[in-house]
Structures are given as C-alpha cells and as structure tokens.
Scaffold this motif. Structure first.
Motif, PDB file in Angstrom:
ATOM      1  N   LEU A 265      53.648  47.192 -20.794  1.00  0.00           N
ATOM      2  CA  LEU A 265      52.690  48.030 -21.503  1.00  0.00           C
ATOM      3  C   LEU A 265      53.412  49.080 -22.345  1.00  0.00           C
ATOM      4  N   GLU A 266      54.411  49.706 -21.772  1.00  0.00           N
ATOM      5  CA  GLU A 266      55.166  50.728 -22.509  1.00  0.00           C
ATOM      6  C   GLU A 266      55.846  50.124 -23.739  1.00  0.00           C
ATOM      7  N   THR A 267      56.404  48.935 -23.568  1.00  0.00           N
ATOM      8  CA  THR A 267      57.076  48.270 -24.689  1.00  0.00           C
ATOM      9  C   THR A 267      56.087  47.883 -25.782  1.00  0.00           C
ATOM     10  N   LEU A 268      54.922  47.347 -25.378  1.00  0.00           N
ATOM     11  CA  LEU A 268      53.921  46.935 -26.367  1.00  0.00           C
ATOM     12  C   LEU A 268      53.350  48.129 -27.131  1.00  0.00           C
ATOM     13  N   LEU A 269      53.119  49.235 -26.440  1.00  0.00           N
ATOM     14  CA  LEU A 269      52.586  50.418 -27.104  1.00  0.00           C
ATOM     15  C   LEU A 269      53.544  50.923 -28.180  1.00  0.00           C
ATOM     16  N   ALA A 270      54.824  50.660 -27.986  1.00  0.00           N
ATOM     17  CA  ALA A 270      55.828  51.108 -28.954  1.00  0.00           C
ATOM     18  C   ALA A 270      56.132  50.057 -30.021  1.00  0.00           C
ATOM     19  N   SER A 271      55.462  48.891 -29.956  1.00  0.00           N
ATOM     20  CA  SER A 271      55.816  47.780 -30.843  1.00  0.00           C
ATOM     21  C   SER A 271      54.596  47.204 -31.557  1.00  0.00           C
ATOM     22  N   PRO A 272      54.114  47.857 -32.619  1.00  0.00           N
ATOM     23  CA  PRO A 272      52.947  47.337 -33.359  1.00  0.00           C
ATOM     24  C   PRO A 272      53.153  45.916 -33.873  1.00  0.00           C
ATOM     25  N   ALA A 273      54.353  45.593 -34.313  1.00  0.00           N
ATOM     26  CA  ALA A 273      54.606  44.254 -34.851  1.00  0.00           C
ATOM     27  C   ALA A 273      54.465  43.196 -33.764  1.00  0.00           C
ATOM     28  N   TRP A 274      54.940  43.492 -32.562  1.00  0.00           N
ATOM     29  CA  TRP A 274      54.823  42.550 -31.447  1.00  0.00           C
ATOM     30  C   TRP A 274      53.365  42.377 -31.055  1.00  0.00           C
ATOM     31  N   ARG A 275      52.618  43.488 -31.065  1.00  0.00           N
ATOM     32  CA  ARG A 275      51.186  43.399 -30.759  1.00  0.00           C
ATOM     33  C   ARG A 275      50.479  42.503 -31.768  1.00  0.00           C
ATOM     34  N   ASP A 276      50.808  42.670 -33.043  1.00  0.00           N
ATOM     35  CA  ASP A 276      50.180  41.848 -34.083  1.00  0.00           C
ATOM     36  C   ASP A 276      50.513  40.367 -33.899  1.00  0.00           C
ATOM     37  N   GLU A 277      51.754  40.088 -33.535  1.00  0.00           N
ATOM     38  CA  GLU A 277      52.177  38.706 -33.326  1.00  0.00           C
ATOM     39  C   GLU A 277      51.406  38.066 -32.171  1.00  0.00           C
ATOM     40  N   LEU A 278      51.270  38.806 -31.077  1.00  0.00           N
ATOM     41  CA  LEU A 278      50.517  38.293 -29.928  1.00  0.00           C
ATOM     42  C   LEU A 278      49.045  38.110 -30.278  1.00  0.00           C
ATOM     43  N   ALA A 279      48.496  39.055 -31.033  1.00  0.00           N
ATOM     44  CA  ALA A 279      47.077  38.984 -31.414  1.00  0.00           C
ATOM     45  C   ALA A 279      46.789  37.717 -32.205  1.00  0.00           C
ATOM     46  N   ALA A 280      47.642  37.409 -33.177  1.00  0.00           N
ATOM     47  CA  ALA A 280      47.433  36.213 -34.000  1.00  0.00           C
ATOM     48  C   ALA A 280      47.598  34.938 -33.174  1.00  0.00           C
ATOM     49  N   ALA A 281      48.590  34.919 -32.303  1.00  0.00           N
ATOM     50  CA  ALA A 281      48.820  33.739 -31.466  1.00  0.00           C
ATOM     51  C   ALA A 281      47.664  33.520 -30.493  1.00  0.00           C
ATOM     52  N   GLY A 282      47.122  34.604 -29.954  1.00  0.00           N
ATOM     53  CA  GLY A 282      46.009  34.484 -29.016  1.00  0.00           C
ATOM     54  C   GLY A 282      44.767  33.924 -29.668  1.00  0.00           C
ATOM     55  N   ARG A 283      44.422  34.430 -30.833  1.00  0.00           N
ATOM     56  CA  ARG A 283      43.240  33.932 -31.552  1.00  0.00           C
ATOM     57  C   ARG A 283      43.399  32.446 -31.866  1.00  0.00           C
ATOM     58  N   LYS A 284      44.570  32.048 -32.318  1.00  0.00           N
ATOM     59  CA  LYS A 284      44.794  30.655 -32.678  1.00  0.00           C
ATOM     60  C   LYS A 284      44.673  29.751 -31.454  1.00  0.00           C
ATOM     61  N   ARG A 285      45.200  30.195 -30.326  1.00  0.00           N
ATOM     62  CA  ARG A 285      45.150  29.377 -29.104  1.00  0.00           C
ATOM     63  C   ARG A 285      43.707  29.136 -28.656  1.00  0.00           C
ATOM     64  N   ILE A 286      42.909  30.190 -28.687  1.00  0.00           N
ATOM     65  CA  ILE A 286      41.510  30.042 -28.263  1.00  0.00           C
ATOM     66  C   ILE A 286      40.757  29.120 -29.214  1.00  0.00           C
ATOM     67  N   GLU A 287      40.958  29.284 -30.506  1.00  0.00           N
ATOM     68  CA  GLU A 287      40.272  28.426 -31.485  1.00  0.00           C
ATOM     69  C   GLU A 287      40.631  26.957 -31.275  1.00  0.00           C
ATOM     70  N   GLU A 288      41.876  26.679 -30.949  1.00  0.00           N
ATOM     71  CA  GLU A 288      42.334  25.296 -30.855  1.00  0.00           C
ATOM     72  C   GLU A 288      41.960  24.633 -29.530  1.00  0.00           C
ATOM     73  N   LEU A 289      41.912  25.410 -28.444  1.00  0.00           N
ATOM     74  CA  LEU A 289      41.817  24.792 -27.122  1.00  0.00           C
ATOM     75  C   LEU A 289      40.567  25.141 -26.328  1.00  0.00           C
ATOM     76  N   PHE A 290      39.911  26.261 -26.615  1.00  0.00           N
ATOM     77  CA  PHE A 290      38.882  26.735 -25.699  1.00  0.00           C
ATOM     78  C   PHE A 290      37.563  27.111 -26.373  1.00  0.00           C
ATOM     79  N   CYS A 291      37.135  26.355 -27.368  1.00  0.00           N
ATOM     80  CA  CYS A 291      35.846  26.660 -27.993  1.00  0.00           C
ATOM     81  C   CYS A 291      34.715  25.990 -27.202  1.00  0.00           C
ATOM     82  N   TRP A 292      33.523  26.591 -27.224  1.00  0.00           N
ATOM     83  CA  TRP A 292      32.391  26.069 -26.457  1.00  0.00           C
ATOM     84  C   TRP A 292      31.869  24.758 -27.032  1.00  0.00           C
ATOM     85  N   THR A 293      32.065  24.533 -28.328  1.00  0.00           N
ATOM     86  CA  THR A 293      31.633  23.259 -28.905  1.00  0.00           C
ATOM     87  C   THR A 293      32.346  22.107 -28.215  1.00  0.00           C
ATOM     88  N   ARG A 294      33.639  22.266 -28.022  1.00  0.00           N
ATOM     89  CA  ARG A 294      34.418  21.244 -27.329  1.00  0.00           C
ATOM     90  C   ARG A 294      33.964  21.125 -25.871  1.00  0.00           C
TER      91      ARG A 294
END
Length: 439
Positions: free
Chosen positions: A392-421
């Motif tokens: 948590l301390e590392t992430l709070l100090a790393s906006p770029a890392w947070r952005d990278e995780l945010a984009a990867a998380g959204r993509k993973r959910i869209e590809e694997l865990f949508c309710w239509t599927r």
C-alpha cells in the motif's frame, strides 16, 4: 497485459468456454422459463444477492423469461425480472419483539421463531419449506429451478417432485465456520458460533443428494467437493461475471490520492478486516491525510470498532452502508487503491468490481482470488498486515504503477468475467440439465 488464469484452459472442468461452439445437445432452441431462488437477496447483504441481481439481468438480456423468488431482504432487480416475494419472519432484522400471535399459526414460522430463540440460523430451512409449497401449486411451467445456495431439505423435495433443479454453491460455509472459530476468544463465543452454523448439518446432507451442482470458481469446486464429500467431477463451474456497463471507469471523476477503499463485512473474521486496519495504522505515519473508505459500517462494540479505537484510526475512517450501485461505482472510481484483505473468497466480487472500475487493487491470495485477479493486481499472503502495508505504501507513492494496474484490471475483467459470457455458459448448462432430466 494480464495473463489468462489457469482455469481458462483446464480441460477437466465442466465449463463451456465462450469461444467454443456448444455441443448440439446443449444448444438452446428456444427461450427458457427460469426461476431463481434466494432466501435473502439484498445486494448490500453479500455476494449471493449480487449474484442473483446480475445473473437474472443477464439471463433476461439473453432472451429468457426470469422470475426470482426471494425472502427478505428482497433483491434489487432489473425491471424486466419478475420478483415473487416469499416473506418469512425476518427476525434477524425485526427482532423477537415483532412477533404477534397470528405469526405462530404457521408451523414454518414456529420453526423460524424457535431457531432465533435458540441462536440458530433457520432461514434457509424455512425458505425451502415455503418455496416447495409455492412451486407445487404454481411452478410447473418453469423449465428450470435454480437455487442460490439455500441447500435446504425443501430443495431435495423439489428435486423429488420432478422439477429440473440446479444449485449454485458459492463456497462451502464450513470455511466461514473454521475461520470464525479460530478467531473466537472464549468457549462461550465458540459455542454460539457452532450453534448459529448448525444449518451446515442440513447443507452437507442436501449437497450430497443434489443431481446438478454448479459453482463459481475452480477453487470453490475443490473446496466444496472436500467439505461436502462430493466428487469434483460432479460439480460444474460457471465463472461469475461483473457488469462492465455499470462497473466502469467514470471519465469525469478525479481520483483522491489519499483514499484507500475496502468493500468488506466489517466484523466477519473471514473478510480479514483486522489485517487491513493494522496495515493502515502502519502507513498513516507516512501518509497522515490517508482516508480508508469502508463499504460496511463497523459496529461500535464489535471487534473492528474496538480495533479502530485501539489503533487511533477513527479520524482516518469513513464508513458507508446501504448505498446504491451508482454510489458504489463512484467510490471505486474515486479511490486510488482498493484492498481486498479476505482470508477466503469463493470468487471475490469486490475485487472484480474494483478492477472493472479501473482502480489499482491489492488482494490477498485467499480462496479463489488468484483466479480472479491474476497478474492484474498485487497479491499478498492472507493474514499478513505487514505485506499489505508495504504494498500500500509503495502504491500510494507510485501513480504510474497504479495506472498500469488499473488498465490491466479493466482489460482482464472485460476479457474473462463479463455477465454476457456467464449467462451463455449458464444457459448451455441449463439445457444439459433439462435434456438429462427428460431422458
């Protein structure tokens, strides 16, 4: 780019992948009349209510006719889904003082009242009795009955009556019992915990006799098989979905760099709240403006409330409860980091929701969480407040890392865990069950 979870290619699972054409005998030929059952189904009350809300919506959007039979607190459903209210005594919310003489003219009500008096949880058993009576009279037109982890004796009677019955078991509540007992501080507390969980005796017996069981993750499949003494091959898997239209990044919302969020049931040991609070206390000296937003209000006299006071965190805590889905999505979007500190999850909907909203996630490796988050979140061991604090301390100090995780998380959910599927896979499963039952 996040990698796909191991379960996506596991050949032994009873999953119909979305990229594979269903077998001819499983392919739907018409719209189905589906009846979903939930003994208590409010979405703010836990994952089962969320499951009922979004599965019913996805099935309607797939063209099926869906009724939901539920006890209180009632679900929040899409307008196209028909809610059939099956009211019980609801004594866990109204209390014993709400009892009136006319309530006790029903044998089922007496069972529920006696359960509350003696510290048991009798709602699933009583709901099963009520639903059986209703379906025998009004339910012969349904193609499929789908029970959402009631696992009551009434479900076996429904099965014996010839209704095609499917049962979702999200995870074995035996896991909750073990974790609650390990966290208990006295023999009297352990006694009360065992009494409340006495419904597990019924659930074990019922689970072994059900013909068609489905669960939401590979980890749950193995844990259910172990806890209920069922062959894993007899349990099918249809992965949960996340509504990516509702849970999405909001373009006009600015993230609060000092806000950490957790959607937890505050005083359930299973959810790991203690470790989150200890982690926040360790990070606050370096981030004195840190705010922890809790979806779920800690009880003043509960373990979490006491720990908040002991750690001097009161001014850093903001708690909300009973909020709308729109508010929940906005809170996910405003947070810089979401933490899921659970010791065990059968799936982990808050993790999926946070990822779908494009927010960096810290998750434990409890239960099925690694299947859901993959490498699109930072995973830490369960029961490890130090590890949560360090990440948590590392992430709070790393906006770029947070952005990278945010984009990867959204993509993973869209590809694997949508309710239509999920709805398509469940429909295929329904047809397999119907054709098996019809010989």
């Amino acid at each position: 780019m996040p990698s796909e979870p191991a379960i996506a290619s596991a050949p032994h699972l009873n999953i119909v992948p979305a990229s594979v054409t269903p077998l001819p005998d499983a392919k739907p030929r018409r719209a189905l009349k589906v009846c979903l059952l939930g003994y208590r189904s409010a979405p703010y009350g836990g994952g089962q209510g969320i499951y009922l809300k979004y599965l019913s919506k996805a099935l309607v959007e797939a063209g099926h006719q869906v009724d939901v039979i539920s006890g209180q607190p009632y679900p929040h459903l899409d307008p196209r889904v028909n809610l059939i209210k099956m009211p019980g005594m609801n004594l866990f919310e109204t209390g014993l003082t709400s009892i009136r003489p006319h309530h006790l003219t029903s044998l089922t009500n007496i069972y529920e009242w006696m359960g509350k008096l003696t510290g048991a949880f009798s709602e699933p058993y009583c709901f099963g009795r009520r639903v059986l009576k209703y379906l025998k009279k009004h339910g012969r037109h349904y193609d499929i009955i789908h029970d959402n982890q009631c696992l009551s004796y009434g479900m076996l009677d429904i099965q014996k009556q010839g209704f095609p019955l499917v049962t979702t078991i999200h995870h074995p509540i035996t896991s909750d019992l073990k974790i609650a007992l390990s966290a208990a501080k006295s023999w009297t507390e352990r006694l009360l915990i065992r009494r409340w969980h006495s419904f597990l005796i019924m659930q074990r017996k019922v689970a072994r006799e059900l013909h068609h069981v489905v669960t939401v993750s590979e980890r749950s499949r193995m844990d259910i098989a172990d806890a209920f003494d069922i062959q894993p091959a007899g349990i099918s898997v249809v992965l949960n979905g996340i509504d990516t239209y509702e849970f999405r990044p909001l373009p006009n919302v600015i993230k609060n760099p000092n806000r950490v969020m957790a959607a937890v049931s505050s005083d359930q040991p299973l959810k790991g709240m203690r470790y989150l609070l200890e982690a926040v206390a360790a990070v606050v000296p370096k981030y004195p403006d840190l705010e922890l937003l809790l979806v779920g209000t800690p009880k003043e006299d509960g373990e979490s409330g006491k720990l908040i006071r002991e750690l001097g965190l009161a001014k850093h805590i903001r708690a909300v409860s009973g909020i709308s889905t729109e508010d929940l999505v906005r809170y996910y979007n405003e947070a810089s980091v979401v933490v899921v500190p659970s010791i065990y999850e059968g799936f982990g909907l808050p993790a999926g929701e946070a990822m779908a909203c494009g927010t960096a996630l810290i998750s434990t490796d409890g239960g099925a969480l690694p299947e859901v988050v993959g490498d699109a979140a930072i995973q830490v061991p369960i029961r490890n407040s130090k590890a949560i604090a360090e990440v948590l301390e590392t992430l709070l100090a790393s906006p770029a890392w947070r952005d990278e995780l945010a984009a990867a998380g959204r993509k993973r959910i869209e590809e694997l865990f949508c309710w239509t599927r999920a709805a398509q896979q469940m429909t295929d499963y329904y047809w397999q069950v119907i054709q098996r039952e019809n010989g």
